[in-house]
Design a protein around this motif. Structure first.
Motif, PDB file in Angstrom:
ATOM      1  N   LEU A 118       0.799  -1.226   0.000  1.00 55.57           N
ATOM      2  CA  LEU A 118       0.000   0.000   0.000  1.00 55.57           C
ATOM      3  C   LEU A 118       0.836   1.282   0.000  1.00 55.57           C
ATOM      4  O   LEU A 118       0.472   2.250  -0.687  1.00 55.57           O
ATOM      5  CB  LEU A 118      -0.958   0.004   1.194  1.00 55.57           C
ATOM      6  CG  LEU A 118      -2.210  -0.867   1.040  1.00 55.57           C
ATOM      7  CD1 LEU A 118      -3.036  -0.846   2.312  1.00 55.57           C
ATOM      8  CD2 LEU A 118      -3.050  -0.384  -0.128  1.00 55.57           C
ATOM      9  N   PRO A 119       1.928   1.374   0.767  1.00 59.10           N
ATOM     10  CA  PRO A 119       2.686   2.639   0.731  1.00 59.10           C
ATOM     11  C   PRO A 119       3.114   3.042  -0.672  1.00 59.10           C
ATOM     12  O   PRO A 119       3.179   4.242  -0.980  1.00 59.10           O
ATOM     13  CB  PRO A 119       3.893   2.337   1.626  1.00 59.10           C
ATOM     14  CG  PRO A 119       3.395   1.304   2.591  1.00 59.10           C
ATOM     15  CD  PRO A 119       2.483   0.446   1.765  1.00 59.10           C
ATOM     16  N   ALA A 120       3.401   2.069  -1.532  1.00 57.15           N
ATOM     17  CA  ALA A 120       3.824   2.389  -2.893  1.00 57.15           C
ATOM     18  C   ALA A 120       2.685   2.930  -3.745  1.00 57.15           C
ATOM     19  O   ALA A 120       2.924   3.479  -4.827  1.00 57.15           O
ATOM     20  CB  ALA A 120       4.416   1.146  -3.559  1.00 57.15           C
ATOM     21  N   LYS A 121       1.449   2.777  -3.261  1.00 60.71           N
ATOM     22  CA  LYS A 121       0.298   3.261  -4.030  1.00 60.71           C
ATOM     23  C   LYS A 121       0.083   4.760  -3.856  1.00 60.71           C
ATOM     24  O   LYS A 121      -0.685   5.365  -4.599  1.00 60.71           O
ATOM     25  CB  LYS A 121      -0.972   2.516  -3.592  1.00 60.71           C
ATOM     26  CG  LYS A 121      -0.896   1.000  -3.738  1.00 60.71           C
ATOM     27  CD  LYS A 121      -0.784   0.563  -5.174  1.00 60.71           C
ATOM     28  CE  LYS A 121      -0.825  -0.963  -5.288  1.00 60.71           C
ATOM     29  NZ  LYS A 121      -0.701  -1.412  -6.679  1.00 60.71           N
ATOM     30  N   HIS A 122       0.736   5.356  -2.859  1.00 64.61           N
ATOM     31  CA  HIS A 122       0.649   6.802  -2.686  1.00 64.61           C
ATOM     32  C   HIS A 122       1.709   7.422  -3.597  1.00 64.61           C
ATOM     33  O   HIS A 122       2.906   7.205  -3.410  1.00 64.61           O
ATOM     34  CB  HIS A 122       0.897   7.184  -1.227  1.00 64.61           C
ATOM     35  CG  HIS A 122      -0.014   6.494  -0.266  1.00 64.61           C
ATOM     36  ND1 HIS A 122      -1.380   6.640  -0.306  1.00 64.61           N
ATOM     37  CD2 HIS A 122       0.224   5.646   0.758  1.00 64.61           C
ATOM     38  CE1 HIS A 122      -1.939   5.926   0.652  1.00 64.61           C
ATOM     39  NE2 HIS A 122      -0.985   5.301   1.310  1.00 64.61           N
ATOM     40  N   ARG A 123       1.292   8.183  -4.568  1.00 62.94           N
ATOM     41  CA  ARG A 123       2.247   8.622  -5.578  1.00 62.94           C
ATOM     42  C   ARG A 123       1.918  10.016  -6.098  1.00 62.94           C
ATOM     43  O   ARG A 123       0.800  10.511  -5.943  1.00 62.94           O
ATOM     44  CB  ARG A 123       2.258   7.637  -6.751  1.00 62.94           C
ATOM     45  CG  ARG A 123       0.924   7.516  -7.470  1.00 62.94           C
ATOM     46  CD  ARG A 123       0.948   6.392  -8.497  1.00 62.94           C
ATOM     47  NE  ARG A 123       1.159   5.103  -7.858  1.00 62.94           N
ATOM     48  CZ  ARG A 123       1.170   3.941  -8.530  1.00 62.94           C
ATOM     49  NH1 ARG A 123       1.024   3.935  -9.831  1.00 62.94           N
ATOM     50  NH2 ARG A 123       1.344   2.803  -7.880  1.00 62.94           N
ATOM     51  N   ASP A 124       2.938  10.625  -6.696  1.00 66.01           N
ATOM     52  CA  ASP A 124       2.751  11.920  -7.338  1.00 66.01           C
ATOM     53  C   ASP A 124       1.992  11.742  -8.649  1.00 66.01           C
ATOM     54  O   ASP A 124       2.121  10.718  -9.332  1.00 66.01           O
ATOM     55  CB  ASP A 124       4.104  12.574  -7.613  1.00 66.01           C
ATOM     56  CG  ASP A 124       4.829  12.959  -6.325  1.00 66.01           C
ATOM     57  OD1 ASP A 124       4.144  13.119  -5.303  1.00 66.01           O
ATOM     58  OD2 ASP A 124       6.070  13.064  -6.352  1.00 66.01           O
ATOM     59  N   VAL A 125       1.224  12.768  -9.009  1.00 60.73           N
ATOM     60  CA  VAL A 125       0.440  12.750 -10.234  1.00 60.73           C
ATOM     61  C   VAL A 125       0.963  13.857 -11.159  1.00 60.73           C
ATOM     62  O   VAL A 125       0.908  15.035 -10.788  1.00 60.73           O
ATOM     63  CB  VAL A 125      -1.059  12.971  -9.944  1.00 60.73           C
ATOM     64  CG1 VAL A 125      -1.850  12.963 -11.243  1.00 60.73           C
ATOM     65  CG2 VAL A 125      -1.579  11.914  -8.984  1.00 60.73           C
ATOM     66  N   PRO A 126       1.476  13.506 -12.320  1.00 60.47           N
ATOM     67  CA  PRO A 126       1.957  14.550 -13.247  1.00 60.47           C
ATOM     68  C   PRO A 126       0.796  15.430 -13.711  1.00 60.47           C
ATOM     69  O   PRO A 126      -0.298  14.947 -14.007  1.00 60.47           O
ATOM     70  CB  PRO A 126       2.543  13.749 -14.412  1.00 60.47           C
ATOM     71  CG  PRO A 126       2.760  12.367 -13.873  1.00 60.47           C
ATOM     72  CD  PRO A 126       1.702  12.152 -12.849  1.00 60.47           C
TER      73      PRO A 126
END
Length: 476
Positions: A118-126
């Motif tokens: 789950l932590p990897a699912k929090h991400r920046d959005v271009p």
């Protein structure tokens, strides 16, 4: 039994109006009883889940994963007791009860792995626009109500409970009043693992308890598996609250057998699709579409295979099929036998209740069933198979799709290109090609049309308990 409800980390006695009688369907006799949870106790369970939510959703993904692996390990440690209870309360043959337990264990293990990701699912959005940054977060929906059925109680609850806990939700679980005992293992495991009080709550009861939960304004989501009639009530409750809902409902699924298929192999797949759990499956392939060129060879062998199934008490006999799980279901299936006689359907096998103690019926095959027959269009939820012939691939697809349900289907053909083509054309949520109904936790489960809303299992099952949040920041 007295303390049969698990609320805020404590076992409590039911204070409701209904007495729940737990039966052994092979004998048609009760072996336990207790009082249902009251409306006030449902309120207490929801309040406990609400109180536990802030701390639970703030736990790390690795902590939640550790609890889920603990559930899997503890289920394994209780293996023999849970198998025996499935056999006694559901009437499942041992091999079916074993698979159910293994499926539940696999579900908790799988969602433990997804929780760790789950932590990897929090991400920046271009963003195309300059001067802004954006990021996305996946957050738990909140407090969820889980209502599960009696045909696969241990498994269906795992399909809901494991992803809900993985996502960071707290839950109130209501088992079926027909099979309420096996879900108590989850409360016992929560105690053994030290799961924080209120994260998991279990309330048992009949319609009053279920309505109190599905109508409760303290829930953020409800997930229901069961009949279409109750599902429609749950959906009305959800609409009144403007609340998300997942519904896994009924089916009237087709198995399509083309004339290039090996006859004996086809019989094996057909029998498994209608006799597993005595046909008490929303996914039962109860509509057989058989191509003209193979029908005359297949139907007599299918008749013999159904007549040779060993039906009996799984606790005392080596059986292929046990009883129906409840007297109500036994009476319902018997009513369809009466309807078949009224409609003048041709019965090649079965078509009757068995003259013995308990709630047993014979594996049944009707042939040349008209499309307008109730037995062709309605979900029976028993080992009752209806067959029709078809001439062409196009006709098979049309007749298979001619249903208000759209849960699953099976395609049997030596021509794999055709099998894949037909699978793509079927209006259902899951298709098996040349296989029994193997369900894997990595794949999705759910249907189209009247078979429900949403998906369980796989990453889709986890997404059902998550909400998406975007955070946009101006850099100026």
């Amino acid at each position: 039994m007295t303390n049969s409800h698990y609320i805020a980390g404590r076992w409590v006695e039911g204070q409701g109006n209904d007495c729940i009688s737990v039966n052994d369907p092979a004998l048609g006799q009760p072996f336990a009883e207790f009082m249902a949870a009251s409306v006030a106790q449902v309120d207490q369970a929801v309040a406990a889940a609400r109180s536990a939510l802030p701390a639970w959703k703030s736990t790390s993904a690795s902590e939640r994963a550790a609890f889920l692996r603990g559930f899997a390990e503890q289920l394994g440690q209780r293996r023999e007791a849970l198998i025996a209870l499935q056999m006694r309360n559901n009437g499942k043959p041992r091999h079916e009860a074993e698979i159910d337990l293994d499926d539940a264990i696999a579900t908790f293990c799988y969602y433990a792995e997804l929780a760790e990701q789950l932590p990897a699912k929090h991400r920046d959005v271009p963003l195309a626009a300059p001067g802004f940054t954006a990021r996305t977060r996946l957050e738990p929906v909140g407090v969820v109500g889980l209502i599960v059925p009696w045909n696969f109680p241990l498994v269906t609850s795992a399909w809901k409970l494991a992803p809900a806990l993985a996502a960071g939700c707290t839950v109130v679980l209501k088992p079926s009043e027909v099979t309420p005992l096996i879900e108590q293992a989850y409360g016992q495991i929560a105690d053994a693992l030290g799961l924080p009080a209120g994260v998991l709550n279990i309330v048992n009861g009949k319609a009053e308890t279920g309505a109190a939960l599905s109508n409760h304004n303290g829930l953020d989501k409800l997930s229901f598996t069961g009949s279409n009639s109750v599902g429609s009530q749950v959906m009305r409750s959800a609409s009144a609250q403007c609340r998300p809902v997942t519904l896994e409902l009924g089916g009237k699924s087709a198995i399509v057998v083309f004339d290039d298929c090996d006859v004996d192999q086809a019989v094996e797949w057909i029998v498994a699709g209608i006799s597993w759990n005595a046909g008490q499956m929303c996914s039962a392939t109860s509509r057989l579409l058989v191509q003209d060129g193979i029908a005359d060879a297949l139907l007599p062998r299918l008749q013999a295979a159904l007549e040779n199934l060993r039906v009996g008490n799984p606790l005392t006999e080596e059986v292929d099929m046990g009883p129906l799980t409840s007297q109500a279901q036994w009476l319902k299936v018997a009513s369809y036998f009466a309807t078949a006689r009224e409609e003048g359907l041709q019965c090649l096998a079965g078509g009757k209740a068995l003259d013995r103690d308990g709630w047993f019926v014979s594996p049944t095959l009707y042939t040349d069933v008209p499309k307008h027959s109730r037995l062709w269009t309605e979900e029976i939820f028993g080992p009752v198979l209806c067959a029709r012939r078809f001439a062409s691939e196009e006709q098979a697809i049309t007749e298979a799709n001619d249903s208000r349900f759209g849960l699953v289907a099976t395609v049997c053909s030596a021509d794999l290109d055709r099998a894949e083509r037909v699978a793509d054309a079927l209006e259902v949520g899951h298709v098996w090609i040349n296989s029994v109904q193997a369900v894997f936790v990595e794949t999705s489960w759910g249907g189209t049309k009247g078979s429900g809303i949403g998906r369980e299992l796989g990453p889709w099952g986890l997404s059902a308990y998550q909400s998406v949040k975007h955070v946009t920041r101006c850099l100026g």
